[in-house]
Scaffold this motif. Structure first.
Motif, PDB file in Angstrom:
ATOM      1  N   SER A 201       1.548  -4.120   0.427  1.00 16.40           N
ATOM      2  CA  SER A 201       1.111  -3.816  -0.934  1.00 16.40           C
ATOM      3  C   SER A 201       1.177  -5.044  -1.833  1.00 16.40           C
ATOM      4  O   SER A 201       0.397  -5.162  -2.779  1.00 16.40           O
ATOM      5  CB  SER A 201       1.981  -2.694  -1.528  1.00 16.40           C
ATOM      6  N   PRO A 205      -3.003  -7.500  -3.257  1.00 14.23           N
ATOM      7  CA  PRO A 205      -3.567  -7.935  -4.539  1.00 14.23           C
ATOM      8  C   PRO A 205      -4.031  -9.380  -4.551  1.00 14.23           C
ATOM      9  O   PRO A 205      -4.802  -9.763  -5.429  1.00 14.23           O
ATOM     10  CB  PRO A 205      -2.394  -7.745  -5.518  1.00 14.23           C
ATOM     11  N   ASN A 220      -9.585   0.547  -4.973  1.00 13.11           N
ATOM     12  CA  ASN A 220      -8.665   0.854  -6.067  1.00 13.11           C
ATOM     13  C   ASN A 220      -7.606   1.856  -5.635  1.00 13.11           C
ATOM     14  O   ASN A 220      -6.457   1.799  -6.094  1.00 13.11           O
ATOM     15  CB  ASN A 220      -9.435   1.404  -7.266  1.00 13.11           C
ATOM     16  N   ASP A 223      -4.778   0.315  -3.780  1.00 12.48           N
ATOM     17  CA  ASP A 223      -3.983  -0.513  -4.691  1.00 12.48           C
ATOM     18  C   ASP A 223      -3.015   0.417  -5.415  1.00 12.48           C
ATOM     19  O   ASP A 223      -3.125   0.664  -6.612  1.00 12.48           O
ATOM     20  CB  ASP A 223      -4.908  -1.239  -5.669  1.00 12.48           C
ATOM     21  N   ARG A 228      -3.176  -5.266  -8.060  1.00 13.30           N
ATOM     22  CA  ARG A 228      -4.446  -5.965  -7.832  1.00 13.30           C
ATOM     23  C   ARG A 228      -5.354  -5.858  -9.049  1.00 13.30           C
ATOM     24  O   ARG A 228      -5.932  -6.851  -9.499  1.00 13.30           O
ATOM     25  CB  ARG A 228      -5.146  -5.417  -6.596  1.00 13.30           C
ATOM     26  N   TYR A 229      -5.465  -4.656  -9.574  1.00 13.69           N
ATOM     27  CA  TYR A 229      -6.329  -4.443 -10.734  1.00 13.69           C
ATOM     28  C   TYR A 229      -5.846  -5.272 -11.921  1.00 13.69           C
ATOM     29  O   TYR A 229      -6.650  -5.873 -12.645  1.00 13.69           O
ATOM     30  CB  TYR A 229      -6.348  -2.961 -11.090  1.00 13.69           C
TER      31      TYR A 229
END
Length: 300
Positions: A201, A205, A220, A223, A228-229
């Motif tokens: 995890s 990202p 998404n 994530d 990442r976002y």
């Protein structure tokens, strides 16, 4: 429905209060507060324990301490931290029932097992949400103390908290119950899987951030922590300010004194918001699937 809801609320209240009253909770809160303060040093501090972005034409840059920047960094820092320790903070929820024989009594009674598991998850979720709420409040105080940005936007703290933090915490609360319900995951194998999950995890990202505009719902969705976002938002904001190529960045450790500051504004994408809803639905279904497939004797 009413007896089921009663079991859920009673179990959740007991689980939440039991965890809050532990002596370790106060220590966790203090450590989280210190960590939060340390992550937002003063301007040009000799010790910069914060995200810095670098490019050939930019020595080191970060966002001004406005509500959006502090709100997004809290997600990045504590999302990273909770991926590794979040489950351990709420583990052993079923341990008491497994030791005192209450679980065997419940398995042979009319008490709703679905309500019991849902209550355990809800109690764990509320405990993690309580800890993160304190962190959010500390972030607000830091913004006022640093006084780099004149505006204060409460929604810039609330929206990431509700749309990113809470779905991730709900998934962690679910996984904590599952790792206790399945006997093989209670020991070393479970710890190994948690470590692999955290590393995966954390690595995800960092992959192809410069090519990530217009991510699919699936991207998404996996994530889970939203890191990442958030990192996409940070890199795009710097590119829109200075133009040119995408920067490299460093999250933890000492950094040179910042020479540039940019204004960061968080933007929301519909597919990302939809993915948060899917994470909640996935968590609900996963827990009850495990409950149905795992015999009560194995759980307790």
């Amino acid at each position: 429905m009413k007896p089921w809801l009663s079991v859920v609320m009673t179990t959740a209240k007991y689980e939440f209060l039991q965890k809050v009253r532990q002596r370790s909770t106060l220590a966790i809160i203090v450590l989280f507060m210190i960590f939060t303060i340390f992550c937002f040093p003063e301007k040009n501090s000799s010790l910069n324990f914060s995200i810095s972005l670098r490019r050939d034409d930019i020595l080191s840059a970060r966002g001004l301490y406005n509500s959006d920047w502090i709100g997004v960094l809290i997600i990045v820092y504590f999302g990273t931290l909770l991926m590794f320790i979040g489950i351990y903070l709420i583990r052993k929820s079923l341990r008491r029932e497994q030791l005192d024989g209450y679980g065997m009594l419940m398995s042979s009674s009319n008490i709703s097992k679905s309500g019991f598991f849902e209550g355990k998850r809800l109690g764990n979720f509320l405990y993690l949400a309580f800890l993160m709420l304190i962190v959010e409040v500390v972030g607000m105080v830091i913004q006022l103390l640093r006084n780099e940005s004149p505006g204060f936007n409460l929604f810039s703290y609330c929206l990431p908290y509700f749309l990113i933090v809470l779905p991730f915490l709900f998934l962690l609360a679910t996984m904590a119950i599952i790792f206790e319900a399945i006997p093989i995951l209670r020991g070393s194998l479970g710890n190994f899987i948690i470590f692999i999950f955290g590393m995966a995890s954390l690595s995800f990202p960092l992959i192809n951030l410069s090519q990530s505009r217009g991510n699919s719902i699936f991207v998404n969705f996996i994530d889970f922590s939203g890191i990442r976002y958030c990192m996409e938002q940070i890199t795009r904001s710097l590119v829109s300010t200075y133009e040119g190529g995408y920067p490299g960045f460093k999250i933890f450790g000492n950094s040179p004194k910042y020479t540039d500051f940019f204004y960061f504004n968080f933007e929301w994408d519909f597919s990302f918001i939809l993915s948060r809803i899917l994470i909640i639905i996935f968590s609900v279904l996963l827990l009850h699937l495990v409950r149905l497939l795992t015999p009560s004797k194995s759980i307790f």
